[in-house]
Design an enzyme around this catalytic site. Structure first.
Site, short mmCIF file in Angstrom:
data_model
loop_
_atom_site.label_atom_id
_atom_site.label_comp_id
_atom_site.label_asym_id
_atom_site.label_seq_id
_atom_site.Cartn_x
_atom_site.Cartn_y
_atom_site.Cartn_z
N LYS A 1 -10.24 -11.96 -17.46
CA LYS A 1 -10.96 -12.43 -18.72
C LYS A 1 -10.64 -14.14 -19.05
O LYS A 1 -11.56 -14.45 -19.44
CB LYS A 1 -9.99 -11.79 -20.11
CG LYS A 1 -10.73 -11.91 -21.35
CD LYS A 1 -11.93 -10.95 -21.74
CE LYS A 1 -12.52 -11.05 -22.75
NZ LYS A 1 -13.49 -9.98 -22.99
N ASP B 1 -18.24 -11.62 -22.25
CA ASP B 1 -18.56 -11.09 -21.08
C ASP B 1 -20.04 -11.08 -20.69
O ASP B 1 -20.50 -11.72 -19.86
CB ASP B 1 -17.80 -9.73 -20.94
CG ASP B 1 -16.19 -9.71 -20.90
OD1 ASP B 1 -15.62 -10.57 -20.82
OD2 ASP B 1 -15.93 -8.65 -21.13
N GLU C 1 3.56 -11.04 -6.20
CA GLU C 1 2.38 -11.32 -7.03
C GLU C 1 2.57 -10.81 -8.45
O GLU C 1 1.77 -11.19 -9.40
CB GLU C 1 0.97 -10.58 -6.58
CG GLU C 1 1.29 -9.06 -6.48
CD GLU C 1 2.08 -8.66 -5.24
OE1 GLU C 1 2.73 -9.50 -4.59
OE2 GLU C 1 1.64 -7.46 -4.78
N GLY D 1 0.95 -1.25 -0.07
CA GLY D 1 -0.25 0.02 -0.14
C GLY D 1 0.64 1.15 0.05
O GLY D 1 2.10 1.21 0.23
N HIS E 1 7.22 -7.90 -4.15
CA HIS E 1 6.01 -8.24 -4.54
C HIS E 1 6.13 -9.56 -5.31
O HIS E 1 6.34 -9.88 -6.43
CB HIS E 1 5.59 -7.15 -5.50
CG HIS E 1 5.10 -5.90 -4.82
ND1 HIS E 1 3.94 -5.60 -4.14
CD2 HIS E 1 6.19 -4.82 -4.64
CE1 HIS E 1 3.95 -4.42 -3.68
NE2 HIS E 1 5.16 -3.95 -3.87
N CYS F 1 5.10 -6.23 1.28
CA CYS F 1 5.63 -4.85 1.12
C CYS F 1 5.16 -4.03 2.42
O CYS F 1 5.41 -3.95 3.46
CB CYS F 1 5.02 -4.11 -0.32
SG CYS F 1 5.88 -2.73 -0.59
N TYR F 2 4.05 -3.17 2.17
CA TYR F 2 3.34 -2.30 3.39
C TYR F 2 2.83 -3.45 4.41
O TYR F 2 2.90 -3.25 5.68
CB TYR F 2 2.39 -1.42 2.90
CG TYR F 2 1.62 -0.61 4.10
CD1 TYR F 2 2.36 0.41 4.58
CD2 TYR F 2 0.50 -1.12 4.62
CE1 TYR F 2 1.68 0.97 5.85
CE2 TYR F 2 0.01 -0.35 5.78
CZ TYR F 2 0.67 0.55 6.44
OH TYR F 2 0.14 1.30 7.52
#
Ligand code: XMP
Length: 511
Positions: A367, A222, A167, A51, A165, A78-79
């Site tokens: 997606k 979608d 991710e 964050g 990170h 991280c944060y």
């Protein structure tokens, strides 16, 4: 449920996405979500996101006490790591060196999240504060040049923290780190699948929807998946609206209606082509075309919705095929603008004046997940793997003014191109393919006569996400065959060219 607490990082959604990809059910909640709501999800592990805040900011977001009281495994990113350290009695300080981008991570201890990983690899950093003193009972397990505490753990193996990170794709072995956290540290086994997701979403929709629900169906992936979900959840309450702009591919309108009828879904079909052609009369500027099409769409949809409401009094909801990236995008835009919350609207911004509650069942999906879900729900491949098609349709593929005649010519040429791509097994190898009608006439010769007629440009590109693209290296024999068919079969066309520019510097569409 793996609970991801959101401290505001732009990567938070990616954490959730990785968790799901690894086969675990995860949910994303604001960091200050009350325990009653978290408890309902039966949390099995917590991941604290990054964050923008600094733990020393006034009102900096705090890890809720239930995270510690629950006794569940925690991974701080991280944060999330900094807050963990700060709240457990360690010290975080402003670092003189901001660390942003790739950094080399050196593993000091191959335990927990680092089991089975190499000694050194590249990770993605993005921070200015850093950990200076660990809380009691913690030890360092990896370092980088600027972060002596790039990864830490508590000796009881409950808490792990990483400054980088895991991710993002730029972090090597990032997915394995998250997997290790879930399987080695939290000892969970994968239990999440599209089948669960489909059942879950259908159940939720069934519980939530009490009145009728309308949906703007475009025939794209979608909105089709949303239609299918609603059809399975509340078959008698769904009213899908298909607006035929007259700017669609050849026979598209009828085909969409037919395809859905085969699936047992009856579509409310609106032929609004006259209004669209009228709105576009004499308009050449691409942005003006888009604007007019957008406005006309909203007007038509609004009027239809109102008509349907008169017929079926109890229409309560408007469903939309908003996806996670749209949600992220509008959140980022909000934060930048510092503005109040606005919801993203898919189809060129459906009117906020519509007196319906919005339902967005795909708002947590990406997606590829939507495609997988659609497959699970039984949608045919012809819908799931359709190329993207722009909202303004063929209007931006006719350079210059849009007329019914121009659309007709373009539809015929485009249909031949697409039909042949499928026949030659090339359709699924390109991201998008289409024909463009140019506003120039050129000389040709047919039989004994000179002709002076239209040029069709063919465009086919490969791409990952539409942001960048390369022109597709389609076989010459194929292009030759398509060009011959177009010139022979489409009246008014005597020349075909193939677009060989990539994006950038060109764009995918011609307007
Ligand atoms: P460009 O031409 O910008 O296109 O390289 C990137 C992707 O976006 C689609 N596109 C649009 N989609 N409304 C849409 O819904 C539009 O006005 C529009 N313009 C471009 C394009 O087809 C490609 O997939």
């Amino acid at each position: 449920t793996v609970v991801v607490l959101d401290f505001g990082s732009q990567y938070t959604q990616l954490i959730l996405r990785r968790v799901r990809e690894l086969g675990f059910y995860g949910e994303l909640l604001p960091y200050d979500e009350p325990w009653e709501n978290v408890q309902k999800l039966s949390p099995s592990a917590f991941i604290l996101s990054g964050g923008p805040a600094s733990v020393y900011d006034e009102n900096s977001p705090k890890i809720p006490s239930y995270v510690f009281e629950s006794n569940l495994p925690v991974l701080g990113i991280c944060y999330g790591l900094q807050a963990l350290v700060h709240q457990l009695g360690g010290r975080v300080e402003k670092s003189p060196h901001r660390e942003f981008g790739p950094a080399e991570l050196e593993i000091v201890k191959h335990v927990g999240i680092f089991e089975g990983l190499p000694e050194k690899f590249t990770v993605w950093m993005s921070h200015s504060d850093r950990v200076e003193v660990l809380p009691d009972g913690f030890e360092v397990i990896a370092k980088s040049e600027n972060s002596p505490y790039a990864a830490i753990r508590s000796q009881n193996d409950k808490y792990f923290g990483v400054q980088f990170h895991p991710e993002v794709v730029h972090t090597q072995h990032g997915k394995e780190i998250l997997k290790n956290f879930l399987t080695v540290v939290a000892q969970l086994s994968p239990n999440w699948s599209m089948k669960n997701l489909a059942e879950e979403l259908i159940k939720e929709l069934r519980e939530k929807i009490d009145g009728k629900v309308i949906l703007g169906l475009s025939g794209g992936v979608d909105s089709s998946v949303v239609a299918m979900l609603l059809h399975k959840a509340v078959p008698d309450k769904l009213i899908p609206i298909f607006v035929d702009t007259g700017l669609l591919r050849k026979n598209e309108g009828q085909e969409v209606v037919k395809r859905f009828e085969e699936l047992g879904i009856k579509i409310h079909y609106v032929d609004a082509s006259d209004r669209f052609f009228k709105a576009l009369e004499g308009i050449e500027d691409p942005e003006e075309k888009r604007k007019r099409i957008g406005h006309t769409f909203i007007d038509v949809f609004y009027e239809e919705a109102m008509k349907l409401r008169q017929q079926h009094g109890d229409i309560e909801y408007l469903a939309q095929g908003t996806l996670y990236p749209d949600v992220i995008e509008s959140k980022v835009a909000e934060r930048k603008a510092g503005a109040k919350i606005k919801t993203h609207h898919n189809v060129g911004g459906l009117p906020e004046k519509l007196p319906f509650k919005i339902i967005e069942p795909l708002r947590y999906l990406f997606k590829d997940e939507v495609r997988a879900l659609g497959k699970e729900l039984g949608l045919p491949e012809s819908i799931l793997y359709r190329h993207p098609f722009p909202g303004p349709g063929l209007a931006v593929r006719i350079i210059g003014p849009v007329t019914r005649e121009a659309v007709k010519i373009l539809q015929e040429a485009d249909a031949i191109f697409i039909e042949e791509l499928k026949k030659w097994d090339l359709y699924n190898k390109v991201w998008q393919a289409f024909a463009v009608l140019l506003p120039v006439k050129t000389v040709g010769v047919m039989g004994d006569y000179r002709t002076y007629e239209n040029v069709i440009a063919l465009r086919a590109v490969t791409s990952e996400d539409g942001m960048t693209a390369d022109w597709a290296k389609l076989p010459h024999e194929f292009l030759n065959h398509v060009a011959k068919r177009i010139v022979n079969e489409v009246r008014g066309v005597n020349r075909v060219v193939y677009d060989i520019t990539s994006k950038p510097p060109a764009t995918i569409e011609w307007e």
